[in-house]
Design a protein around this motif. Structure first.
Motif, PDB file in Angstrom:
ATOM      1  N   ALA A 158     -46.790 -82.841  86.957  1.00 13.55           N
ATOM      2  CA  ALA A 158     -45.787 -83.332  87.917  1.00 13.55           C
ATOM      3  C   ALA A 158     -46.271 -83.158  89.357  1.00 13.55           C
ATOM      4  N   ILE A 159     -46.881 -82.011  89.650  1.00 15.10           N
ATOM      5  CA  ILE A 159     -47.407 -81.773  91.003  1.00 15.10           C
ATOM      6  C   ILE A 159     -48.519 -82.769  91.321  1.00 15.10           C
ATOM      7  N   GLY A 160     -49.417 -82.975  90.371  1.00 16.61           N
ATOM      8  CA  GLY A 160     -50.513 -83.923  90.575  1.00 16.61           C
ATOM      9  C   GLY A 160     -50.007 -85.336  90.800  1.00 16.61           C
ATOM     10  N   VAL A 161     -49.041 -85.771  89.996  1.00 18.85           N
ATOM     11  CA  VAL A 161     -48.478 -87.121  90.145  1.00 18.85           C
ATOM     12  C   VAL A 161     -47.779 -87.248  91.494  1.00 18.85           C
ATOM     13  N   ALA A 162     -46.978 -86.266  91.856  1.00 23.18           N
ATOM     14  CA  ALA A 162     -46.261 -86.310  93.137  1.00 23.18           C
ATOM     15  C   ALA A 162     -47.232 -86.353  94.315  1.00 23.18           C
TER      16      ALA A 162
ATOM     17  N   ALA B 167     -59.614 -88.281 100.802  1.00 24.50           N
ATOM     18  CA  ALA B 167     -60.330 -88.430  99.527  1.00 24.50           C
ATOM     19  C   ALA B 167     -60.330 -87.121  98.742  1.00 24.50           C
ATOM     20  N   LEU B 168     -60.543 -86.011  99.426  1.00 21.86           N
ATOM     21  CA  LEU B 168     -60.539 -84.706  98.764  1.00 21.86           C
ATOM     22  C   LEU B 168     -59.162 -84.400  98.160  1.00 21.86           C
ATOM     23  N   LEU B 169     -58.106 -84.696  98.904  1.00 21.24           N
ATOM     24  CA  LEU B 169     -56.751 -84.464  98.394  1.00 21.24           C
ATOM     25  C   LEU B 169     -56.430 -85.380  97.215  1.00 21.24           C
ATOM     26  N   VAL B 170     -56.891 -86.628  97.276  1.00 19.56           N
ATOM     27  CA  VAL B 170     -56.674 -87.557  96.155  1.00 19.56           C
ATOM     28  C   VAL B 170     -57.424 -87.067  94.925  1.00 19.56           C
ATOM     29  N   LEU B 171     -58.679 -86.650  95.097  1.00 21.19           N
ATOM     30  CA  LEU B 171     -59.448 -86.138  93.950  1.00 21.19           C
ATOM     31  C   LEU B 171     -58.791 -84.886  93.367  1.00 21.19           C
ATOM     32  N   THR B 172     -58.275 -84.021  94.230  1.00 19.37           N
ATOM     33  CA  THR B 172     -57.589 -82.822  93.761  1.00 19.37           C
ATOM     34  C   THR B 172     -56.330 -83.190  92.981  1.00 19.37           C
ATOM     35  N   SER B 173     -55.582 -84.147  93.490  1.00 14.90           N
ATOM     36  CA  SER B 173     -54.371 -84.570  92.772  1.00 14.90           C
ATOM     37  C   SER B 173     -54.740 -85.224  91.444  1.00 14.90           C
ATOM     38  N   PHE B 174     -55.817 -85.996  91.446  1.00 17.17           N
ATOM     39  CA  PHE B 174     -56.274 -86.646  90.206  1.00 17.17           C
ATOM     40  C   PHE B 174     -56.709 -85.602  89.182  1.00 17.17           C
ATOM     41  N   ALA B 175     -57.429 -84.585  89.633  1.00 19.68           N
ATOM     42  CA  ALA B 175     -57.827 -83.496  88.724  1.00 19.68           C
ATOM     43  C   ALA B 175     -56.590 -82.775  88.188  1.00 19.68           C
ATOM     44  N   SER B 176     -55.591 -82.571  89.043  1.00 20.58           N
ATOM     45  CA  SER B 176     -54.346 -81.937  88.595  1.00 20.58           C
ATOM     46  C   SER B 176     -53.654 -82.788  87.541  1.00 20.58           C
ATOM     47  N   ILE B 177     -53.699 -84.099  87.707  1.00 19.78           N
ATOM     48  CA  ILE B 177     -53.110 -84.993  86.709  1.00 19.78           C
ATOM     49  C   ILE B 177     -53.831 -84.847  85.380  1.00 19.78           C
TER      50      ILE B 177
END
Length: 187
Positions: free
Chosen positions: A5-9, A42-52
């Motif tokens: 949920a955190i990654g998707v948000a 880009a770093l934040l997007v990659l982090t969110s993608f990894a969280s997903i």
């Protein structure tokens, strides 16, 4: 499920900035520079993608609904169309003369395709959220960009190359889908 949920948000929130928070983006670029802003984004997007991905793999799935029996058969077509539209958005193609927002339309088809064959709660969270986000992003882009200026007509071979690239990447991703996502895409 919390990590998912955190990654998707985070992923969705970051990707709504270009449509609904352009002032914030401009202020950040002025403060830290355009290059560092893009790098941080880009770093934040990659982090969110990894969280997903990690959130998906660690979530204990519970059935939310029973998908239609035919859903499993049409999902590959929706996902393939999503891949082709994604690559069409990155190149000068005639597809962009037909579909105003090919990347977001492709994301919507990809997400709906997955909802047709996956009925567990983590799928509803991930794919339902991304389907909704793609529609909101299309509305935001239309609001931001106003009148659609269709791109110039392109030679047919550019569309053919784009379709071939989309099919190739789709096949490669399907091959590695289980290793990356933890789910077999085909029985």
């Amino acid at each position: 499920m919390t990590l998912l949920a955190i990654g998707v948000a985070a992923f969705i929130g970051l990707h709504l900035i270009p449509y609904f928070a352009t002032g914030f983006r401009t202020r950040m670029q002025n403060r830290i520079g355009a290059g560092p802003y893009k790098g941080l984004f880009a770093l934040l997007v990659l982090t969110s993608f990894a969280s997903i991905i990690f959130g998906w793999r660690s979530a204990e799935p519970m059935l939310a609904y029973e998908p239609p029996t035919w859903g499993f058969h049409v999902t590959p077509l929706f996902v393939l169309a999503g891949f082709i539209l994604f690559f069409a958005s990155q190149a000068p193609t005639n597809i962009k003369r037909i579909v105003r927002h090919p990347q977001m339309t492709g994301t919507f088809l990809w997400a709906i395709g997955h909802l047709l064959s996956n009925g567990e709660d983590r799928s509803v969270l991930l794919f339902g959220s991304l389907a909704a986000w793609s529609l909101v992003a299309i509305i935001g882009a239309n609001r931001r960009d106003k009148i659609w200026q269709k791109p110039d007509k392109q030679p047919w071979f550019k569309d053919a190359i784009t379709v071939l690239i989309g099919v190739f990447v789709y096949l490669v991703f399907m091959y590695f889908h289980e290793a990356i996502i933890g789910v077999r895409p085909f029985p």
